[in-house]
Design a protein around this motif. Structure first.
Motif, short mmCIF file in Angstrom:
data_model
loop_
_atom_site.label_atom_id
_atom_site.label_comp_id
_atom_site.label_asym_id
_atom_site.label_seq_id
_atom_site.Cartn_x
_atom_site.Cartn_y
_atom_site.Cartn_z
N MET A 132 0.85 -1.20 0.00
CA MET A 132 0.00 0.00 0.00
C MET A 132 0.88 1.24 0.00
O MET A 132 1.81 1.37 0.79
N ALA A 133 0.61 2.17 -0.90
CA ALA A 133 1.38 3.40 -0.98
C ALA A 133 1.16 4.24 0.26
O ALA A 133 0.09 4.22 0.86
N PHE A 134 2.20 4.99 0.65
CA PHE A 134 2.09 5.85 1.83
C PHE A 134 1.42 7.15 1.40
O PHE A 134 2.04 8.02 0.81
N GLU A 135 0.13 7.25 1.70
CA GLU A 135 -0.64 8.44 1.32
C GLU A 135 -1.08 9.17 2.58
O GLU A 135 -1.49 8.55 3.55
N HIS A 136 -0.98 10.48 2.55
CA HIS A 136 -1.38 11.29 3.70
C HIS A 136 -1.92 12.62 3.21
O HIS A 136 -1.28 13.30 2.42
N LYS A 137 -3.13 12.95 3.66
CA LYS A 137 -3.75 14.22 3.27
C LYS A 137 -3.33 15.26 4.29
O LYS A 137 -3.82 15.29 5.42
N SER A 138 -2.39 16.12 3.90
CA SER A 138 -1.84 17.10 4.83
C SER A 138 -2.87 18.17 5.17
O SER A 138 -3.66 18.60 4.32
N VAL A 139 -2.84 18.61 6.40
CA VAL A 139 -3.73 19.65 6.91
C VAL A 139 -2.95 20.96 7.02
O VAL A 139 -1.75 20.96 7.32
N LEU A 140 -3.63 22.09 6.77
CA LEU A 140 -2.97 23.40 6.82
C LEU A 140 -1.69 23.39 5.99
O LEU A 140 -0.66 23.96 6.39
N PHE A 141 -1.75 22.76 4.85
CA PHE A 141 -0.55 22.51 4.05
C PHE A 141 0.14 23.81 3.63
O PHE A 141 1.32 24.05 3.95
N ARG A 142 -0.57 24.65 2.90
CA ARG A 142 0.04 25.88 2.39
C ARG A 142 0.41 26.82 3.53
O ARG A 142 1.47 27.46 3.50
N GLU A 143 -0.42 26.87 4.56
CA GLU A 143 -0.14 27.74 5.70
C GLU A 143 1.17 27.33 6.39
O GLU A 143 1.95 28.20 6.82
N ALA A 144 1.40 26.03 6.52
CA ALA A 144 2.61 25.55 7.18
C ALA A 144 3.86 25.87 6.37
O ALA A 144 4.88 26.30 6.92
N ILE A 145 3.78 25.67 5.05
CA ILE A 145 4.93 25.96 4.20
C ILE A 145 5.23 27.46 4.20
O ILE A 145 6.39 27.88 4.31
#
Length: 307
Positions: free
Chosen positions: A1-14
């Motif tokens: 199974m591929a390692f998939e993760h839906k990031s939260v606050l993605f753009r804000e964190a970057i």
């Protein structure tokens, strides 16, 4: 199974990292590499990114994703071991770091890992896939220790009743699966209390935190990362429950604290000056993000700048 993760606050964190082209950055909970790739895009040709994760599934995915990328170093270690990682790489200081705390979507959505109360699976919950498991906690901890873990880490008001029922049940045999534990929790809780979300949610959170020493690791990581930041460097942290967020908020306030002399002293004699300043107070997901990803509801982003 591929390692998939839906990031939260993605753009804000970057954006919070205010990435300096050519700088040295750490993604301390790299997972499938989503945040890492975004950091890399802003680093430029001369930058360096260190991707850290303790989960071997994540390390395998990161190694494939960044294969041949000379700017990236992938390290399998706990995020609290920042100083040891940097010492091993001969790096004295970094320009920024990101920590996305808690269980990943991949871990929740892989039934055999035992993190989810929606699937029947072995009681595991180990992020590193090694060491003490949830089954070890449930079957070997005393009733007093089970009550403490469930109360303190799950903030579960029926912790005493759940701990008592676990101990009673395991007299007839070991508790080995998630559904076995859920049945025990349901028997211990009043029917009315079970209508307020899934009855096992708080207990599962508590046991997971205990298995992975999540709060201890976070405490060590906050101190270690802040100490390794270069002047102007930033630490951004995404948390998912009140225990984590409270710790980050309190530790950041400590880093930002100046003089601690009594107010009636005419001059400062402690010599303490602030070591950091907040980039902003905190940020939460938008209503649209919550609608798109209900798991983001409790997320909070905080960021501190090293002075």
């Amino acid at each position: 199974m591929a390692f998939e993760h839906k990031s939260v606050l993605f753009r804000e964190a970057i954006d919070a990292l205010n990435i300096r082209p050519g700088g040295i950055y750490m993604d301390l909970t790299a997972g499938g590499g989503g945040h890492s790739a975004a950091i890399l895009d802003r680093l430029g040709d001369a930058g360096r990114l260190i991707c850290v994760d303790q989960d071997p599934d994540a390390i395998a995915a990161l190694s494939v994703r960044f294969s041949g990328e000379e700017r990236v170093t992938v390290v399998r270690r706990n995020f609290s071991e920042v100083q040891e990682i940097l010492n091993g790489l001969g790096i004295a200081g970094i320009d920024g770091a990101l920590m996305d705390i808690g269980v990943s979507s991949h871990q929740l959505d892989t039934p055999e890992r035992g993190f989810s109360f929606h699937s029947d699976a072995p009681l595991d919950m180990r992020m590193s896939q090694s060491g003490m498991s949830a089954a070890d906690v449930v079957n070997s901890y005393s009733e007093q220790d089970l009550r403490r873990v469930i109360r303190d880490y799950g903030e579960e008001r029926f912790a005493g009743r759940i701990a008592q029922e676990i101990v009673r049940q395991r007299r007839t045999g070991s508790i080995r699966t998630t559904f076995e534990l859920i049945d025990i929790i349901k028997r211990a809780m009043p029917a009315a209390a079970q209508r307020d979300g899934h009855p096992a949610r708080r207990t599962f959170q508590a046991i997971r935190i205990e298995v992975n020493d999540e709060l201890g690791a976070l405490s060590r990581a906050l101190d270690s990362v802040f100490d390794t930041l270069l002047p102007g460097g930033r630490l951004a942290v995404i948390t998912f429950h009140s225990l984590e967020d409270r710790m980050v908020k309190t530790r950041f306030a400590h880093f930002c604290e100046g003089c601690i002399c009594p107010k009636d002293f005419p001059v400062c004699v402690c010599g303490r000056t602030p070591r950091g300043e907040l980039a902003f107070k905190s940020r939460a997901p938008s209503q649209q993000e919550i609608a798109d990803n209900p798991r983001s509801r409790s997320a909070r982003l905080r960021c501190i700048i090293k002075l």
